[in-house]
Design a protein around this motif. Structure first.
Motif, PDB file in Angstrom:
ATOM      1  N   TYR A   1       3.116  55.266  29.921  1.00 21.45           N
ATOM      2  CA  TYR A   1       4.082  54.778  30.907  1.00 21.45           C
ATOM      3  C   TYR A   1       3.514  54.611  32.313  1.00 21.45           C
ATOM      4  O   TYR A   1       3.945  53.726  33.054  1.00 21.45           O
ATOM      5  CB  TYR A   1       5.309  55.700  30.946  1.00 21.45           C
ATOM      6  N   LEU A   2       2.556  55.437  32.702  1.00 15.40           N
ATOM      7  CA  LEU A   2       2.000  55.304  34.053  1.00 15.40           C
ATOM      8  C   LEU A   2       1.346  53.941  34.254  1.00 15.40           C
ATOM      9  O   LEU A   2       1.423  53.364  35.343  1.00 15.40           O
ATOM     10  CB  LEU A   2       0.979  56.418  34.322  1.00 15.40           C
ATOM     11  N   LYS A   3       0.718  53.428  33.212  1.00 12.56           N
ATOM     12  CA  LYS A   3       0.008  52.146  33.334  1.00 12.56           C
ATOM     13  C   LYS A   3       0.851  50.966  32.859  1.00 12.56           C
ATOM     14  O   LYS A   3       0.868  49.905  33.491  1.00 12.56           O
ATOM     15  CB  LYS A   3      -1.299  52.191  32.535  1.00 12.56           C
ATOM     16  N   TYR A   4       1.547  51.151  31.752  1.00 16.90           N
ATOM     17  CA  TYR A   4       2.228  50.018  31.109  1.00 16.90           C
ATOM     18  C   TYR A   4       3.743  50.023  31.301  1.00 16.90           C
ATOM     19  O   TYR A   4       4.414  49.089  30.869  1.00 16.90           O
ATOM     20  CB  TYR A   4       1.903  50.003  29.612  1.00 16.90           C
ATOM     21  N   GLN A   5       4.278  51.059  31.970  1.00 17.52           N
ATOM     22  CA  GLN A   5       5.726  51.208  32.129  1.00 17.52           C
ATOM     23  C   GLN A   5       6.432  51.054  30.761  1.00 17.52           C
ATOM     24  O   GLN A   5       6.078  51.753  29.842  1.00 17.52           O
ATOM     25  CB  GLN A   5       6.273  50.224  33.172  1.00 17.52           C
TER      26      GLN A   5
END
Length: 204
Positions: free
Chosen positions: A172-176
């Motif tokens: 989630y931090l990179k790709y939401q």
């Protein structure tokens, strides 16, 4: 402590740009460590189980003392699943499969692109948190399956050859909310050498 968290086999930033270093650090040091801590707390209630491997505990889940079944399912599964996960990724990896796994994919799924499509589609459609796997089933077949939460294919008598974590904390931090993009990019870090090792182990 009965069980311990092994260090990552590479640096936190080794899988950039596909998986960022902050995600790797949080995922390994916080999430995986919590599974290990909670598994130890569960087994501490039953010292006779401390000689068993995490895989044995997950495999024998239905015969464990009832008061720790849920804890072992969630945290033993989390420990086993993640231990495999770190090993089947590597820097400067990815690309087309080679060796026996390439032949197995061709024999069972037609070609690599068809296999990737099925694997990614299963991972994208896994509702909520969970995993997508290539397993050797209890009757010897290769199949792509999804499991919820930290459930391990081992509990059902299957051997996990490879798997991708589709919990939000994995991406989630990179790709939401773009799980499908994460699944697509993940193939750039797949360690086919280790997956070939696991394929070989699955037939023993």
């Amino acid at each position: 402590m009965a069980f311990e968290l092994s260090p990552l086999p590479y640096n936190y930033d080794a899988l950039d740009p596909y998986i960022d270093s902050q995600t790797m650090q949080l995922h390994h040091d916080m999430h995986h460590q919590a599974y290990v801590n909670n598994l130890n707390a569960a087994v501490d209630k039953h010292p006779e189980l401390q000689s068993k491997s995490p895989e044995d505990l997950v495999r024998e889940l239905n015969s464990l003392p009832q008061d720790i079944v849920s804890a072992v399912r969630n945290n033993g599964g989390g420990h086993v699943n993640h231990t495999m996960f770190w090993q089947i990724m590597a820097p400067n990896a990815g690309g087309e499969p080679t060796g026996a796994i390439a032949d197995a994919i061709k024999d069972n799924f037609g070609d690599f692109e068809s296999f990737k499509t099925r694997f990614n589609d299963t991972g994208t459609k896994q509702f909520g948190s969970g995993w997508v796997w290539l397993v050797r089933t209890s009757d010897g077949k290769l199949e792509v399956v999804g499991t919820p939460n930290q459930d391990s294919p081992i509990t059902g008598g299957h051997f996990p050859i490879m798997g991708n974590d589709v919990w939000e904390h994995a991406y989630y931090l990179k790709y939401q909310n773009r799980r499908a993009e994460y699944l697509k990019q993940w193939w750039n870090v797949v360690n086919w050498d280790e997956i070939n090792n696991r394929l070989s182990m699955s037939t023993r």
